[in-house]
Design a protein around this motif. Structure first.
Motif, mmCIF file in Angstrom:
data_model
loop_
_atom_site.group_PDB
_atom_site.id
_atom_site.type_symbol
_atom_site.label_atom_id
_atom_site.label_comp_id
_atom_site.label_asym_id
_atom_site.label_seq_id
_atom_site.Cartn_x
_atom_site.Cartn_y
_atom_site.Cartn_z
ATOM 1 N N UNK A 1 -57.175 -13.042 -21.026
ATOM 2 C CA UNK A 1 -58.274 -14.000 -20.904
ATOM 3 C C UNK A 1 -57.826 -15.360 -20.377
ATOM 4 N N UNK A 2 -56.567 -15.721 -20.656
ATOM 5 C CA UNK A 2 -56.041 -17.015 -20.219
ATOM 6 C C UNK A 2 -54.685 -16.795 -19.542
ATOM 7 N N UNK A 3 -54.510 -17.354 -18.348
ATOM 8 C CA UNK A 3 -53.230 -17.272 -17.643
ATOM 9 C C UNK A 3 -52.339 -18.418 -18.118
ATOM 10 N N UNK A 4 -51.132 -18.066 -18.567
ATOM 11 C CA UNK A 4 -50.217 -19.072 -19.114
ATOM 12 C C UNK A 4 -49.542 -19.894 -18.025
ATOM 13 N N UNK A 5 -49.380 -19.318 -16.846
ATOM 14 C CA UNK A 5 -48.690 -19.984 -15.759
ATOM 15 C C UNK A 5 -48.593 -19.076 -14.562
ATOM 16 N N UNK A 6 -47.933 -19.562 -13.511
ATOM 17 C CA UNK A 6 -47.766 -18.795 -12.273
ATOM 18 C C UNK A 6 -46.300 -18.827 -11.864
ATOM 19 N N UNK A 7 -45.810 -17.674 -11.443
ATOM 20 C CA UNK A 7 -44.469 -17.569 -10.862
ATOM 21 C C UNK A 7 -44.640 -17.307 -9.370
ATOM 22 N N UNK A 8 -44.187 -18.223 -8.535
ATOM 23 C CA UNK A 8 -44.175 -18.015 -7.084
ATOM 24 C C UNK A 8 -42.819 -17.453 -6.690
ATOM 25 N N UNK A 9 -42.815 -16.542 -5.718
ATOM 26 C CA UNK A 9 -41.576 -15.872 -5.296
ATOM 27 C C UNK A 9 -41.268 -16.186 -3.838
ATOM 28 N N UNK A 10 -39.989 -16.495 -3.580
ATOM 29 C CA UNK A 10 -39.480 -16.695 -2.217
ATOM 30 C C UNK A 10 -38.345 -15.689 -2.016
ATOM 31 N N UNK A 11 -38.603 -14.635 -1.249
ATOM 32 C CA UNK A 11 -37.671 -13.503 -1.151
ATOM 33 C C UNK A 11 -36.498 -13.772 -0.206
#
Length: 312
Positions: free
Chosen positions: A26-36
């Motif tokens: 129900x709630x997103x705690x955060x975001x992880x962005x990825x740079x491959x």
């Protein structure tokens, strides 16, 4: 976990392919962005996404130019004919801002691997994006003069072959020695992981293991020469938490020595919250190593420790 694959159009009209994994929460705690990294693609980070989505974090990974679903006009491994380094760094910032518009009120972390870690350093130096923390995986620090001769060879190869042609010479000079420590070799990519199944997955992936173009090599080598200076590092936000992870048998990081150099130079540049983990006997892709669960747990602990209390 829900999975979305789509495209965004960058400021210069380039189509950026990206993946977005969203937790069933129900709630997103955060975001992880990825740079491959080089000669791979964003879709390989599904395991990272599954791990973090289970903890309530969304994960967004885009394909760098010339990689995966961001290959333009069939030019595999090609950033651009010119200004490629600035363009891939700007793409990373563009994606960061887009992610911020999707999820404006949650912490935003960056996981950046190998070539992606160098692109990320360029972005941190030139743009100061609003990350709550950055994880650099399989990275390195090299003296600028180290890349000068290599860039000269790359320019000669560009004259010989053209900007959009792959150079086996440059590929051999860059990666040719990486397998030496792991002889007798089963494959050309034993240096990636101790897990033979993961090495085979890489070999059998049509979007992995290709040779980049001469223009991309020039952009990368010139970029490395520009970022690895005290003046450049002094422009990194000293209040930005940074976590370095690598295997101590990773040839990209000079078997741990280059990673420790990177740690030292970041500390000398004033970075206050800096951590480093070198995994014994780990090779280049710690997310695909035989102790990957330990690595994922360590990443979770670091991210959780840097997630504001109200979103934990």
């Amino acid at each position: 976990m829900r999975n979305l694959e789509d495209f965004l159009t960058s400021t210069d009209g380039h189509k950026i392919g990206y993946y977005k994994w969203i937790p069933e929460a129900p709630v997103i705690r955060g975001v992880i962005q990825v740079s491959h990294g080089m000669a791979e693609h964003a879709g390989r980070y599904r395991v990272l996404a599954e791990h973090f989505c289970a903890q309530g974090y969304a994960v967004v990974a885009h394909d760098h130019r010339g990689h995966g679903r961001s290959i333009a006009n069939g030019h595999t491994g090609h950033y651009a004919d010119r200004d490629g380094w600035d363009k891939v760094a700007s793409d990373l910032l563009f994606m960061a801002n887009q992610i911020k518009s999707w999820h404006p009120d949650v912490p935003h972390f960056l996981f950046a691997h190998s070539m992606g870690s160098f692109i990320s350093l360029q972005c941190l130096i030139a743009h100061r994006p609003p990350f709550h923390g950055v994880i650099l995986s399989g990275s390195n620090y090299g003296a600028p003069l180290k890349y000068l001769a290599a860039a000269a060879i790359a320019r000669a190869e560009k004259l010989r072959l053209g900007a959009r042609s792959a150079s086996r010479l440059l590929d051999q000079l860059s990666f040719g020695s990486f397998n030496h420590r792991f002889a007798p070799n089963r494959t050309e990519f034993d240096w990636l992981s101790r897990d033979p199944a993961e090495v085979d997955n890489y070999i059998n992936d049509p979007w992995c293991g290709f040779i980049c173009t001469t223009a991309t090599w020039i952009a990368l080598l010139d970029g490395l020469r520009s970022i690895f200076t005290p003046a450049s590092f002094s422009r990194i936000n000293p209040n930005l938490p940074i976590y370095l992870i690598a295997g101590d048998k990773d040839p990209v990081g000079e078997f741990g020595k280059g990673v420790r150099k990177l740690e030292r130079h970041l500390r000398e540049a004033g970075v206050r919250d800096l951590s480093c983990t070198l995994y014994p006997d780990g090779r280049h892709e710690m997310l695909n190593e035989i102790n990957r669960q330990q690595v994922l747990n360590d990443l979770s602990s670091w991210v959780a420790a840097h997630t504001p209390l109200q979103t934990r």
